[in-house]
Design a protein around this motif. Structure first.
Motif, PDB file in Angstrom:
ATOM      1  N   ALA A 188     -23.511  -6.174  -1.303  1.00  0.00           N
ATOM      2  CA  ALA A 188     -22.332  -7.119  -1.218  1.00  0.00           C
ATOM      3  C   ALA A 188     -21.625  -6.927  -2.237  1.00  0.00           C
ATOM      4  O   ALA A 188     -20.247  -6.839  -2.175  1.00  0.00           O
ATOM      5  CB  ALA A 188     -22.959  -8.418  -1.198  1.00  0.00           C
ATOM      6  N   ARG A 189     -21.788  -6.714  -3.693  1.00  0.00           N
ATOM      7  CA  ARG A 189     -21.188  -6.686  -4.734  1.00  0.00           C
ATOM      8  C   ARG A 189     -20.431  -5.418  -4.587  1.00  0.00           C
ATOM      9  O   ARG A 189     -19.324  -5.318  -4.967  1.00  0.00           O
ATOM     10  CB  ARG A 189     -22.231  -6.670  -6.053  1.00  0.00           C
ATOM     11  N   GLU A 190     -21.031  -4.273  -4.292  1.00  0.00           N
ATOM     12  CA  GLU A 190     -20.490  -3.045  -3.871  1.00  0.00           C
ATOM     13  C   GLU A 190     -19.330  -3.259  -2.845  1.00  0.00           C
ATOM     14  O   GLU A 190     -18.116  -2.628  -3.097  1.00  0.00           O
ATOM     15  CB  GLU A 190     -21.217  -1.795  -3.710  1.00  0.00           C
ATOM     16  N   THR A 191     -19.644  -4.022  -1.799  1.00  0.00           N
ATOM     17  CA  THR A 191     -18.553  -4.051  -0.837  1.00  0.00           C
ATOM     18  C   THR A 191     -17.341  -4.824  -1.513  1.00  0.00           C
ATOM     19  O   THR A 191     -16.076  -4.358  -1.027  1.00  0.00           O
ATOM     20  CB  THR A 191     -19.088  -4.893   0.600  1.00  0.00           C
ATOM     21  N   THR A 192     -17.497  -5.827  -2.366  1.00  0.00           N
ATOM     22  CA  THR A 192     -16.209  -6.414  -2.633  1.00  0.00           C
ATOM     23  C   THR A 192     -15.390  -5.496  -3.719  1.00  0.00           C
ATOM     24  O   THR A 192     -14.117  -5.465  -3.684  1.00  0.00           O
ATOM     25  CB  THR A 192     -16.603  -7.697  -3.647  1.00  0.00           C
ATOM     26  N   GLU A 193     -16.177  -4.381  -4.188  1.00  0.00           N
ATOM     27  CA  GLU A 193     -15.207  -3.664  -5.160  1.00  0.00           C
ATOM     28  C   GLU A 193     -14.450  -2.696  -4.033  1.00  0.00           C
ATOM     29  O   GLU A 193     -13.423  -1.930  -4.627  1.00  0.00           O
ATOM     30  CB  GLU A 193     -16.316  -2.728  -5.895  1.00  0.00           C
ATOM     31  N   MET A 194     -14.780  -2.525  -2.653  1.00  0.00           N
ATOM     32  CA  MET A 194     -14.080  -1.639  -1.875  1.00  0.00           C
ATOM     33  C   MET A 194     -13.166  -2.236  -1.097  1.00  0.00           C
ATOM     34  O   MET A 194     -12.752  -1.479  -0.140  1.00  0.00           O
ATOM     35  CB  MET A 194     -15.273  -0.850  -1.258  1.00  0.00           C
ATOM     36  N   LEU A 195     -13.027  -3.457  -1.168  1.00  0.00           N
ATOM     37  CA  LEU A 195     -12.081  -4.259  -0.321  1.00  0.00           C
ATOM     38  C   LEU A 195     -10.975  -3.581  -0.190  1.00  0.00           C
ATOM     39  O   LEU A 195      -9.903  -3.907   0.727  1.00  0.00           O
ATOM     40  CB  LEU A 195     -11.995  -5.719  -0.588  1.00  0.00           C
ATOM     41  N   TYR A 196     -10.396  -3.355  -1.272  1.00  0.00           N
ATOM     42  CA  TYR A 196      -8.811  -2.799  -1.348  1.00  0.00           C
ATOM     43  C   TYR A 196      -8.518  -1.847  -0.219  1.00  0.00           C
ATOM     44  O   TYR A 196      -7.304  -1.600   0.003  1.00  0.00           O
ATOM     45  CB  TYR A 196      -8.698  -2.268  -2.686  1.00  0.00           C
ATOM     46  N   GLN A 197      -9.692  -1.157   0.080  1.00  0.00           N
ATOM     47  CA  GLN A 197      -9.343  -0.140   1.388  1.00  0.00           C
ATOM     48  C   GLN A 197      -9.023  -0.676   2.434  1.00  0.00           C
ATOM     49  O   GLN A 197      -8.370  -0.020   3.500  1.00  0.00           O
ATOM     50  CB  GLN A 197     -10.660   0.992   1.532  1.00  0.00           C
ATOM     51  N   TRP A 198      -9.370  -2.036   2.832  1.00  0.00           N
ATOM     52  CA  TRP A 198      -9.011  -2.558   3.891  1.00  0.00           C
ATOM     53  C   TRP A 198      -7.640  -3.400   4.061  1.00  0.00           C
ATOM     54  O   TRP A 198      -7.571  -4.136   4.868  1.00  0.00           O
ATOM     55  CB  TRP A 198     -10.068  -3.437   4.410  1.00  0.00           C
ATOM     56  N   GLN A 199      -7.330  -3.566   2.716  1.00  0.00           N
ATOM     57  CA  GLN A 199      -6.055  -4.434   2.374  1.00  0.00           C
ATOM     58  C   GLN A 199      -4.646  -3.577   2.759  1.00  0.00           C
ATOM     59  O   GLN A 199      -3.826  -4.430   3.202  1.00  0.00           O
ATOM     60  CB  GLN A 199      -5.897  -5.125   1.166  1.00  0.00           C
ATOM     61  N   ARG A 200      -4.646  -2.477   2.870  1.00  0.00           N
ATOM     62  CA  ARG A 200      -3.341  -1.904   3.495  1.00  0.00           C
ATOM     63  C   ARG A 200      -3.849  -0.679   3.878  1.00  0.00           C
ATOM     64  O   ARG A 200      -5.085   0.054   3.856  1.00  0.00           O
ATOM     65  CB  ARG A 200      -2.411  -1.545   2.259  1.00  0.00           C
ATOM     66  N   PRO A 201      -2.972   0.195   4.607  1.00  0.00           N
ATOM     67  CA  PRO A 201      -3.484   1.282   5.153  1.00  0.00           C
ATOM     68  C   PRO A 201      -3.930   2.334   4.439  1.00  0.00           C
ATOM     69  O   PRO A 201      -3.311   2.503   3.185  1.00  0.00           O
ATOM     70  CB  PRO A 201      -2.113   2.091   5.817  1.00  0.00           C
ATOM     71  N   PHE A 202      -4.885   3.124   4.646  1.00  0.00           N
ATOM     72  CA  PHE A 202      -5.646   4.085   3.818  1.00  0.00           C
ATOM     73  C   PHE A 202      -5.825   5.468   4.606  1.00  0.00           C
ATOM     74  O   PHE A 202      -6.623   5.731   5.648  1.00  0.00           O
ATOM     75  CB  PHE A 202      -6.962   3.479   3.684  1.00  0.00           C
ATOM     76  N   VAL A 203      -4.733   6.206   4.320  1.00  0.00           N
ATOM     77  CA  VAL A 203      -4.497   7.511   5.172  1.00  0.00           C
ATOM     78  C   VAL A 203      -4.477   8.803   4.479  1.00  0.00           C
ATOM     79  O   VAL A 203      -3.682   8.636   3.207  1.00  0.00           O
ATOM     80  CB  VAL A 203      -3.196   7.398   6.298  1.00  0.00           C
ATOM     81  N   LEU A 204      -5.146   9.776   4.532  1.00  0.00           N
ATOM     82  CA  LEU A 204      -5.282  10.844   3.967  1.00  0.00           C
ATOM     83  C   LEU A 204      -4.414  11.835   4.414  1.00  0.00           C
ATOM     84  O   LEU A 204      -4.109  11.884   5.758  1.00  0.00           O
ATOM     85  CB  LEU A 204      -6.788  11.417   3.748  1.00  0.00           C
ATOM     86  N   ASP A 205      -3.987  12.845   3.699  1.00  0.00           N
ATOM     87  CA  ASP A 205      -3.112  13.931   4.184  1.00  0.00           C
ATOM     88  C   ASP A 205      -3.789  15.365   4.130  1.00  0.00           C
ATOM     89  O   ASP A 205      -4.098  15.940   3.105  1.00  0.00           O
ATOM     90  CB  ASP A 205      -1.788  14.104   3.313  1.00  0.00           C
ATOM     91  N   ALA A 206      -4.340  15.866   5.366  1.00  0.00           N
ATOM     92  CA  ALA A 206      -4.735  17.116   5.376  1.00  0.00           C
ATOM     93  C   ALA A 206      -4.010  18.213   5.742  1.00  0.00           C
ATOM     94  O   ALA A 206      -4.472  19.503   6.087  1.00  0.00           O
ATOM     95  CB  ALA A 206      -5.722  17.175   6.839  1.00  0.00           C
TER      96      ALA A 206
END
Length: 117
Positions: A64-82
């Motif tokens: 759960a602690r690690e999940t809170t550290e990764m919340l930024y990924q769900w706060q705005r679009p997270f799109v990579l360029d291939a």
């Protein structure tokens, strides 16, 4: 992802480079849950947890602690360029989400049957 990693693994010039791999079009969290439900052939129950609840749980559970550290990924679009991969390899058609989800659910079902024996 596996196909693109195999392609890169066979190319010496790919070594030491950073690659964003091609993926199917972005899908929302709700859309992903709908894909899972379709692959399962039944509705899927979804719940939400607040940031505060995750932080409190993180006092006792490292996941759960690690999940809170990764919340930024769900706060705005997270799109990579291939595009770098596409330029190096050429056209590449990623597996569509419905097909990948159905194959993953089938894989888990097959293994669940094995563990019950």
């Amino acid at each position: 992802m596996a196909r693109s990693l195999i392609i890169l693994g066979a190319r010496p010039e790919a070594l030491g480079e950073i690659w964003h791999l091609p993926a199917a079009e972005p899908v929302t969290g709700r859309g992903f849950v709908e894909l899972i439900a379709a692959a399962l052939g039944r509705p899927v129950k979804v719940t939400a947890t607040s940031r505060l609840a995750l932080r409190l749980a993180g006092l006792f559970d490292p996941r759960a602690r690690e999940t809170t550290e990764m919340l930024y990924q769900w706060q705005r679009p997270f799109v990579l360029d291939a595009s770098k991969f596409q330029r190096a390899v050429g056209p590449f058609e990623p597996t569509p989400h419905p097909q990948a989800t159905a194959a993953t659910v089938a894989w888990f079902r097959e293994r669940a049957g094995r563990t019950r024996r």
